[in-house]
Design an enzyme around this catalytic site. Structure first.
Site, PDB file in Angstrom:
ATOM      1  N   GLN A 215      -6.631  -1.656   5.521  1.00 38.76           N
ATOM      2  CA  GLN A 215      -7.135  -2.352   6.714  1.00 38.76           C
ATOM      3  C   GLN A 215      -8.489  -3.011   6.491  1.00 38.76           C
ATOM      4  O   GLN A 215      -8.874  -3.899   7.258  1.00 38.76           O
ATOM      5  CB  GLN A 215      -7.257  -1.372   7.891  1.00 38.76           C
ATOM      6  CG  GLN A 215      -5.937  -1.035   8.536  1.00 38.76           C
ATOM      7  CD  GLN A 215      -5.240  -2.223   9.191  1.00 38.76           C
ATOM      8  OE1 GLN A 215      -5.856  -3.251   9.494  1.00 38.76           O
ATOM      9  NE2 GLN A 215      -3.955  -2.092   9.393  1.00 38.76           N
TER      10      GLN A 215
ATOM     11  N   CYS B 234       3.454   1.201  12.675  1.00 39.77           N
ATOM     12  CA  CYS B 234       4.503   1.999  12.025  1.00 39.77           C
ATOM     13  C   CYS B 234       5.069   3.043  12.974  1.00 39.77           C
ATOM     14  O   CYS B 234       6.123   3.607  12.734  1.00 39.77           O
ATOM     15  CB  CYS B 234       3.982   2.666  10.769  1.00 39.77           C
ATOM     16  SG  CYS B 234       2.701   3.809  11.104  1.00 39.77           S
TER      17      CYS B 234
ATOM     18  N   THR C  60      11.266  -6.839 -11.746  1.00 38.69           N
ATOM     19  CA  THR C  60      10.766  -8.208 -11.922  1.00 38.69           C
ATOM     20  C   THR C  60       9.668  -8.503 -10.915  1.00 38.69           C
ATOM     21  O   THR C  60       9.813  -8.202  -9.727  1.00 38.69           O
ATOM     22  CB  THR C  60      11.935  -9.212 -11.750  1.00 38.69           C
ATOM     23  OG1 THR C  60      12.923  -8.885 -12.714  1.00 38.69           O
ATOM     24  CG2 THR C  60      11.477 -10.645 -11.928  1.00 38.69           C
TER      25      THR C  60
ATOM     26  N   ALA D 107       0.812  -1.218   0.000  1.00 44.64           N
ATOM     27  CA  ALA D 107       0.000   0.000   0.000  1.00 44.64           C
ATOM     28  C   ALA D 107       0.848   1.272   0.000  1.00 44.64           C
ATOM     29  O   ALA D 107       0.512   2.260  -0.656  1.00 44.64           O
ATOM     30  CB  ALA D 107      -0.928  -0.004   1.210  1.00 44.64           C
ATOM     31  N   THR D 108       1.953   1.259   0.740  1.00 47.19           N
ATOM     32  CA  THR D 108       2.789   2.468   0.810  1.00 47.19           C
ATOM     33  C   THR D 108       3.251   2.861  -0.596  1.00 47.19           C
ATOM     34  O   THR D 108       3.164   4.034  -0.985  1.00 47.19           O
ATOM     35  CB  THR D 108       4.015   2.224   1.721  1.00 47.19           C
ATOM     36  OG1 THR D 108       3.535   1.834   3.011  1.00 47.19           O
ATOM     37  CG2 THR D 108       4.866   3.467   1.857  1.00 47.19           C
TER      38      THR D 108
ATOM     39  N   HIS E 249      -0.391  -8.551   3.184  1.00 49.75           N
ATOM     40  CA  HIS E 249      -0.086  -9.077   4.522  1.00 49.75           C
ATOM     41  C   HIS E 249      -1.124  -8.708   5.571  1.00 49.75           C
ATOM     42  O   HIS E 249      -1.062  -9.176   6.709  1.00 49.75           O
ATOM     43  CB  HIS E 249       1.314  -8.654   4.981  1.00 49.75           C
ATOM     44  CG  HIS E 249       1.450  -7.198   5.335  1.00 49.75           C
ATOM     45  ND1 HIS E 249       1.431  -6.751   6.629  1.00 49.75           N
ATOM     46  CD2 HIS E 249       1.606  -6.104   4.559  1.00 49.75           C
ATOM     47  CE1 HIS E 249       1.608  -5.430   6.634  1.00 49.75           C
ATOM     48  NE2 HIS E 249       1.707  -5.012   5.383  1.00 49.75           N
TER      49      HIS E 249
ATOM     50  N   ASN F 109      -6.493   2.089  10.821  1.00 45.78           N
ATOM     51  CA  ASN F 109      -5.700   0.979  11.359  1.00 45.78           C
ATOM     52  C   ASN F 109      -5.693   0.933  12.880  1.00 45.78           C
ATOM     53  O   ASN F 109      -5.517  -0.120  13.472  1.00 45.78           O
ATOM     54  CB  ASN F 109      -4.260   1.061  10.836  1.00 45.78           C
ATOM     55  CG  ASN F 109      -3.730   2.477  10.792  1.00 45.78           C
ATOM     56  OD1 ASN F 109      -4.334   3.360  10.172  1.00 45.78           O
ATOM     57  ND2 ASN F 109      -2.615   2.713  11.445  1.00 45.78           N
TER      58      ASN F 109
ATOM     59  N   SER G 184      -2.504  -4.006   0.715  1.00 43.29           N
ATOM     60  CA  SER G 184      -1.337  -4.849   1.019  1.00 43.29           C
ATOM     61  C   SER G 184      -1.813  -6.252   1.393  1.00 43.29           C
ATOM     62  O   SER G 184      -2.696  -6.398   2.246  1.00 43.29           O
ATOM     63  CB  SER G 184      -0.577  -4.293   2.236  1.00 43.29           C
ATOM     64  OG  SER G 184       0.225  -3.209   1.887  1.00 43.29           O
TER      65      SER G 184
HETATM   66  N1  PLP Z   1      -2.448   2.074   5.160  1.00 43.30           N
HETATM   67  C1  PLP Z   1      -2.915   1.526   6.282  1.00 43.30           C
HETATM   68  C2  PLP Z   1      -4.272   1.918   6.765  1.00 43.30           C
HETATM   69  C3  PLP Z   1      -2.148   0.609   6.990  1.00 43.30           C
HETATM   70  O1  PLP Z   1      -2.618   0.072   8.122  1.00 43.30           O
HETATM   71  C4  PLP Z   1      -0.866   0.270   6.502  1.00 43.30           C
HETATM   72  C5  PLP Z   1       0.002  -0.657   7.262  1.00 43.30           C
HETATM   73  O2  PLP Z   1       0.044  -0.643   8.480  1.00 43.30           O
HETATM   74  C6  PLP Z   1      -0.423   0.871   5.312  1.00 43.30           C
HETATM   75  C7  PLP Z   1      -1.236   1.769   4.668  1.00 43.30           C
HETATM   76  C8  PLP Z   1       0.925   0.566   4.750  1.00 43.30           C
HETATM   77  O3  PLP Z   1       1.000  -0.753   4.334  1.00 43.30           O
HETATM   78  P1  PLP Z   1       2.409  -1.379   3.916  1.00 43.30           P
HETATM   79  O4  PLP Z   1       3.329  -1.138   5.066  1.00 43.30           O
HETATM   80  O5  PLP Z   1       2.105  -2.817   3.677  1.00 43.30           O
HETATM   81  O6  PLP Z   1       2.852  -0.662   2.677  1.00 43.30           O
END
Ligand code: PLP
Length: 381
Positions: free
Chosen positions: A180, A326, A241, A73-74, A202, A152, A200
Site C-alpha cells: 500500500q 479482499c 514465462t 504481493a500475495t 496495480h 490497507n 503489487s
Molecule cells: N498487502 C496489502 C497491504 C494489500 O493491500 C494487498 C492488496 O489488497 C496485498 C498485500 C495483496 O496484493 P495482491 O492481491 O496484488 O497480491
C-alpha cells in the site's frame, strides 16, 4: 445520470494511460519470450524485462539483481513465509501484526500445519505496533518478523525501520509488505533495512497480476524455496514465462512514482479536505494515527449509522469501501479496526475512502455533500 466517481484506490488503481501505452507493443509487436533469446524478438523482450527491473529497483533504491518479478504481493509473501516454514527444523516461530493483510494472516495460519507458531502482536487504538511488545515476543526459535509498511484499511504507517533494528539485533530476518505504501509515500529498501519487501503494480497505476519481491543480499537465497516449479525463471525462485507486458507496465508505473512527494502532497490536500468536511457531521471520528498515515487514505466512523447502509445508497455514484477489498462481503466488520480495539458501533459505522491520482477537489466536494446528506438522513431514520 452522471458517471460514478472512483474513491477506492487502496483496492486498486486505474492503469495510467502512459503505462498502458508502454505495455501495448509487448502484446503483439514484440511477441518474444524473454527465455528464448536466440532471435531478436526474445532478445527484445528480455531487454524490456531487464529495463523494467532496473526502473523498479531504482524506485525502491535497491540493486536490480535483488528484485524478482512475481504475480503480486500475495505470491511474494507466500514465497518468503513458505520458505521460512521449511528453512530450519529448530526455528518455527513467526511474529507479525494482527492488522496485517490476509496475504500474511492466512498464510501464517495455513503454515500452522507445517509446525509454525505465530505470535500476533496487538496494535494500539491508533493502529501502531508496540515496539516493546515486539522485542519481548522475539525468541531463540523466531525465524521471521513480518510487519507491513502501511495498512490497507487505515493507511497507518508502521515504524518499520525501528522494528527492523529490533529484529536484526536478534539476527532475525524481516519481511515488509509495502504493497500500500508504494506510489503514496517514498519507499527506500536500503533506508528501511528490510530483508524482504513485497509489492503489487496495480496499487500504483500499473497492471493487475504483476508485482515483485525484493531480497536483500544478506539473505542466502539457497535457503529460499519456490512455490511454483518449472522453467527456473527469476533465478529459480519463480518459474513460468514472464508476463512481459505486465512487467513493462510495472516498470513504467515505477518510473512515474520515482518522485512521489509532489503527488503525495496533492493527495494529502484532497484527503484532508474530505476529512475536515466529514468531521462536521456530529459524532464522526477518524480512525488511525493522525501523524503517521498514508496521505490518500481516510478511514472514518459515523456515529449511529451502519456504513454498509451508506454504501448501499451511494454505490452507484461513488466507489468507496467498508473494510478491505479482499474481505468482499460488505457486511463483514473490519478485523483491522476490531484489532485496534474500536467499539463495535465505531467499526460498524466505518468507511474507507482512498483518493488517487485522478481525483479532483470538485469530486471530493461532491462526495462530501452526498455523504453528509445520506448520513444525516439515515441518522434521522
Ligand atoms: N498487502 C496489502 C497491504 C494489500 O493491500 C494487498 C492488496 O489488497 C496485498 C498485500 C495483496 O496484493 P495482491 O492481491 O496484488 O497480491
Amino acid at each position: 445520470m452522471t458517471a460514478p466517481v472512483y474513491f477506492d484506490n487502496n483496492a486498486t488503481t486505474a492503469v495510467d494511460p502512459r503505462v498502458l501505452e508502454a505495455m501495448l507493443p509487448y502484446f503483439n509487436e514484440v511477441p518474444g519470450n524473454p527465455g528464448s533469446t536466440g532471435h531478436c524478438f526474445g532478445a527484445e523482450a528480455e531487454e524490456a524485462v531487464e529495463d523494467a527491473r532496473e526502473t523498479v529497483a531504482e524506485m525502491l533504491n535497491c540493486k536490480h539483481s535483488d528484485f524478482l518479478f512475481t504475480s503480486g504481493a500475495t505470491e511474494s509473501i507466500n514465497i518468503v513465509l513458505q520458505s521460512f516454514a521449511k528453512i530450519s527444523a529448530q526455528k518455527k516461530h513467526f511474529v507479525t501484526l494482527s492488522t496485517e493483510h490476509k496475504a500474511i494472516i492466512d498464510t501464517c495460519t495455513f503454515l500452522k500445519k507445517s509446525g509454525i507458531e505465530t505470535t500476533w502482536l496487538q496494535v494500539s487504538e491508533e493502529g501502531l505496533v508496540d515496539l516493546e511488545a515486539l522485542e519481548k515476543s522475539l525468541r531463540d526459535d523466531t525465524a521471521l518478523v513480518a510487519i507491513m509498511l502501511a495498512n490497507n484499511e487505515t493507511g497507518v504507517i508502521q515504524p518499520v525501520k525501528d522494528a527492523v533494528a529490533i529484529a536484526h539485533n536478534r539476527e532475525i530476518p524481516f519481511l515488509c509488505d509495502a504493497t500500500q505504501a508504494i506510489g503514496k509515500i517514498p519507499v527506500d529498501v536500503f533506508d528501511l533495512g528490510v530483508d524482504f519487501l513485497a509489492c503489487s503494480a496495480h496499487k500504483f497505476y500499473g497492471p493487475k497480476g504483476v508485482g515483485g519481491l525484493y531480497i536483500s543480499k544478506e539473505i542466502d537465497r539457497k535457503g529460499l524455496s519456490p512455490i511454483i516449479h518449472g522453467g527456473g525463471q527469476e533465478g529459480g525462485l519463480r518459474s513460468g514465462t514472464l508476463n512481459v507486458p505486465g512487467i513493462v507496465g510495472m516498470g513504467k508505473a515505477s518510473a512515474l512514482c520515482m518522485d512521489i512527494k509532489k503527488e503525495a502532497a496533492k493527495l494529502g490536500i484532497l484527503r484532508d479536505h474530505l476529512e475536515s468536511e466529514l468531521l462536521k457531521i456530529n459524532g464522526t471520528l477518524v480512525n488511525g494515527i493522525q501523524n503517521s498515515r498514508l496521505p490518500n487514505t481516510c478511514n472514518i466512523s459515523f456515529s449511529g449509522v451502519d456504513a454498509s447502509m451508506v454504501m448501499e445508497v451511494v454505490s452507484q455514484e461513488f466507489a468507496i469501501a467498508t473494510g478491505s477489498a479482499c474481505n468482499a462481503e460488505l457486511s463483514s466488520p473490519s478485523y483491522v479496526l476490531k484489532a485496534m480495539g474500536l467499539s463495535d458501533e465505531r467499526v460498524q459505522g466505518s468507511l474507507r475512502i482512498s483518493v488517487g491520482r485522478y481525483n479532483t477537489m470538485e469530486e471530493v466536494e461532491q462526495l462530501c455533500t452526498r455523504l453528509t446528506s445520506v448520513i444525516e438522513e439515515l441518522k434521522n431514520y
